[in-house]
Design an enzyme around this catalytic site. Structure first.
Site, PDB file in Angstrom:
ATOM      1  N   SER A  84       0.792  -1.231   0.000  1.00  0.00           N
ATOM      2  CA  SER A  84       0.000   0.000   0.000  1.00  0.00           C
ATOM      3  C   SER A  84       0.823   1.279   0.000  1.00  0.00           C
ATOM      4  O   SER A  84       0.366   2.294  -0.519  1.00  0.00           O
ATOM      5  CB  SER A  84      -0.960  -0.008   1.188  1.00  0.00           C
ATOM      6  OG  SER A  84      -0.246  -0.187   2.390  1.00  0.00           O
ATOM      7  N   HIS A 118      -5.269  -3.048  -3.125  1.00  0.00           N
ATOM      8  CA  HIS A 118      -4.823  -2.051  -4.114  1.00  0.00           C
ATOM      9  C   HIS A 118      -4.630  -2.638  -5.515  1.00  0.00           C
ATOM     10  O   HIS A 118      -4.216  -1.917  -6.420  1.00  0.00           O
ATOM     11  CB  HIS A 118      -3.521  -1.389  -3.642  1.00  0.00           C
ATOM     12  CG  HIS A 118      -3.698  -0.661  -2.347  1.00  0.00           C
ATOM     13  ND1 HIS A 118      -4.124   0.635  -2.271  1.00  0.00           N
ATOM     14  CD2 HIS A 118      -3.543  -1.084  -1.068  1.00  0.00           C
ATOM     15  CE1 HIS A 118      -4.218   1.000  -0.998  1.00  0.00           C
ATOM     16  NE2 HIS A 118      -3.861  -0.025  -0.246  1.00  0.00           N
ATOM     17  N   LYS A 169     -11.464   1.529  -2.212  1.00  0.00           N
ATOM     18  CA  LYS A 169     -10.370   1.990  -3.061  1.00  0.00           C
ATOM     19  C   LYS A 169     -10.874   2.039  -4.511  1.00  0.00           C
ATOM     20  O   LYS A 169     -11.662   2.918  -4.832  1.00  0.00           O
ATOM     21  CB  LYS A 169      -9.151   1.113  -2.814  1.00  0.00           C
ATOM     22  CG  LYS A 169      -8.757   1.200  -1.323  1.00  0.00           C
ATOM     23  CD  LYS A 169      -7.597   0.401  -0.936  1.00  0.00           C
ATOM     24  CE  LYS A 169      -7.118   0.709   0.477  1.00  0.00           C
ATOM     25  NZ  LYS A 169      -8.118   0.696   1.549  1.00  0.00           N
TER      26      LYS A 169
HETATM   27  C1  LIG Z   1      -3.672  -3.428   1.940  1.00  0.00           C
HETATM   28  C2  LIG Z   1      -4.819  -2.911   2.751  1.00  0.00           C
HETATM   29  N1  LIG Z   1      -5.616  -3.779   3.399  1.00  0.00           N
HETATM   30  C3  LIG Z   1      -6.642  -3.376   4.152  1.00  0.00           C
HETATM   31  C4  LIG Z   1      -6.941  -2.042   4.282  1.00  0.00           C
HETATM   32  C5  LIG Z   1      -8.080  -1.644   5.161  1.00  0.00           C
HETATM   33  O1  LIG Z   1      -9.242  -1.540   4.424  1.00  0.00           O
HETATM   34  P1  LIG Z   1     -10.443  -0.670   4.989  1.00  0.00           P
HETATM   35  O2  LIG Z   1     -10.092   0.752   4.750  1.00  0.00           O
HETATM   36  O3  LIG Z   1     -11.633  -1.144   4.253  1.00  0.00           O
HETATM   37  O4  LIG Z   1     -10.517  -0.979   6.466  1.00  0.00           O
HETATM   38  C6  LIG Z   1      -6.151  -1.083   3.615  1.00  0.00           C
HETATM   39  C7  LIG Z   1      -6.388   0.366   3.695  1.00  0.00           C
HETATM   40  O5  LIG Z   1      -7.283   0.942   4.167  1.00  0.00           O
HETATM   41  C8  LIG Z   1      -5.060  -1.528   2.836  1.00  0.00           C
HETATM   42  O6  LIG Z   1      -4.277  -0.648   2.216  1.00  0.00           O
END
Ligand SMILES: Cc1ncc(COP(=O)(O)O)c(C=O)c1O
Length: 419
Positions: free
Chosen positions: A179, A207, A239
């Protein structure tokens, strides 16, 4: 009485350049322009890769469903909260990911907690890439298994860790696209190592989904992998799909196990059905309009070409996430502020989100940007960073970071903690 520890902590964060501040967004003007703290800024740091967050068709699907079903789901999925819209979205996600079943979670953070805690526990091993998202790292630490991290994007290091695992099941957790760096996990080699050691591989492709692969099915499609090489896939809606929420997809038994055992699934209110309806619309638009991901990826490639030619310190990334590595927190905040003065919003990313010495601007691209937007951003960056890039350039070898290896607890000092 000694000094107030709360005030001391806040003062220490301020003086280290690590204090975090929220901006108030008033709404979108047009495209990637947003009114932020009362000023119109061109946003280059959101995760709205396909430019769908403001799409009127998705907003309309949301409004129609809210008018029909109300806003709240009223209960958890296992009580009375599991609506027809949720169920239909799960079926569409299963078809999209090529897996027997999918299960909705309220957020990606909760999906990762739910998956890890259902698939591993005391006596098992959880192995994670050291640059995984905070939600995966927290999930690995909370599930009670033996927890260790391997060198970033290094399938050989994973193999050695798997060989060293003792008794118990092994669960391997990784981001598909990292990320904060934008690089890809070496999924085919990791899947090979997991198959040899009968370990389960879970990929969080928050992502990658909607962006990578010939039809936007993410990192696995990018690598030409089949569903059975990865036991479970986690995806988020906040996203590329421009809405909110998340899912896990896998085979019948794994999804049933999540329904029975994932505390972050069982003990929480289901998403509003209107969010599911909006996400169904987003999923269908993302598939019907491939130009969106093509445009986003073309912007990222154009940015790389121009920025590298100008000598900007970029990371290695083939995705819409393009870090400009500046080193110290103050350098990243100063660059972010200077960009804001020129009309661009690019947030500074600092420890503990990234390892010490690698503070950066995390530049991201969206289908909502134009080519001129990208060119103007590069010009502004060149102006701001002229002469400072060399001074602030971050260490580039993964082994340079003090964060590699096993961390015994969530509070391990400096454990990267990704938003
Ligand atoms: C790789 C990754 N997994 C999980 C999440 C968490 O997702 P959420 O925002 O839906 O809690 C994020 C960012 O928010 C992320 O970048």
């Amino acid at each position: 009485m000694g000094p107030d520890p709360v005030a001391t902590t806040l003062a220490a964060l301020r003086s280290a350049g690590l204090y975090r501040r929220r901006r108030v967004v008033d709404g979108r003007a047009t495209g990637a322009l947003q009114v932020v703290d009362g000023r119109e800024l061109l946003v280059f740091c959101s995760n709205d890769y396909l430019g769908l967050a403001q799409d009127p068709r998705i907003a309309e699907a949301f409004a129609r469903a809210a008018a029909n079903y109300g806003v709240g789901s009223g209960a958890s999925h296992l009580v009375t909260g599991h609506h027809r819209e949720h169920h239909a979205l799960e079926e569409e996600l299963a078809a999209f990911t090529g897996r027997p079943r999918a299960l909705l979670f309220s957020t990606g953070y909760m999906a990762n907690l739910g998956v890890a805690c259902a698939l591993a526990g005391r006596g098992d091993n959880v192995l994670e890439d050291r640059l995984n998202h905070a939600s995966l790292l927290d999930a690995g630490l909370l599930c009670g298994a033996r927890f260790s991290r391997f060198a970033h994007a290094d399938a050989g290091a994973l193999r050695r860790r798997l060989e060293a695992c003792g008794e118990g099941r092994a669960l391997v957790l990784t981001d598909g696209v990292f990320s904060m760096d934008g690089g890809l996990a070496p999924l085919p080699a990791m899947a090979g190592a997991c198959a040899r050691h009968r370990a389960r591989l879970v990929v969080d492709d928050a992502h990658g989904l909607g962006v990578l692969g010939a039809s936007g099915r993410g990192s696995l499609e990018h690598f030409g992998m089949s569903a059975d090489q990865v036991a479970m896939l986690v995806g988020t809606f906040g996203k590329a799909f421009g809405t909110f929420g998340a899912f896990a997809a896998g085979d019948e038994d794994l999804i049933e196990l999540l329904i029975q055992r994932s505390r972050s699934y069982i003990y929480t209110t289901a998403l509003p059905p209107a969010v599911a309806a909006a996400t169904r619309a987003a999923l269908s638009i993302a598939q019907a309009e491939p130009w969106r991901r093509e445009r986003t990826l073309a912007h990222a490639a154009r940015f790389r070409r121009l920025a590298l030619r100008a000598g900007l310190p970029l990371g290695e990334s083939p995705t819409p996430i393009q870090p400009v590595l500046l080193g110290q927190p103050h350098a990243a905040t100063a660059a972010s502020e200077a960009l804001a003065e020129r009309g661009f919003l690019v947030a500074a990313i600092r420890p503990p989100t990234v390892p010490a010495g690698t503070s950066r601007l995390r530049v991201t691209f969206s289908a909502a940007h134009t080519e001129q937007d990208v060119e103007r951003l590069v010009e502004a960056l060149v102006e701001i960073l002229a002469g400072t890039a060399q001074r602030h350039q971050a260490p580039r070898r993964e082994g340079d970071s003090p964060h590699a290896g096993t961390v015994p607890a969530a509070s391990a000092p400096g454990a990267p903690d990704r938003p």
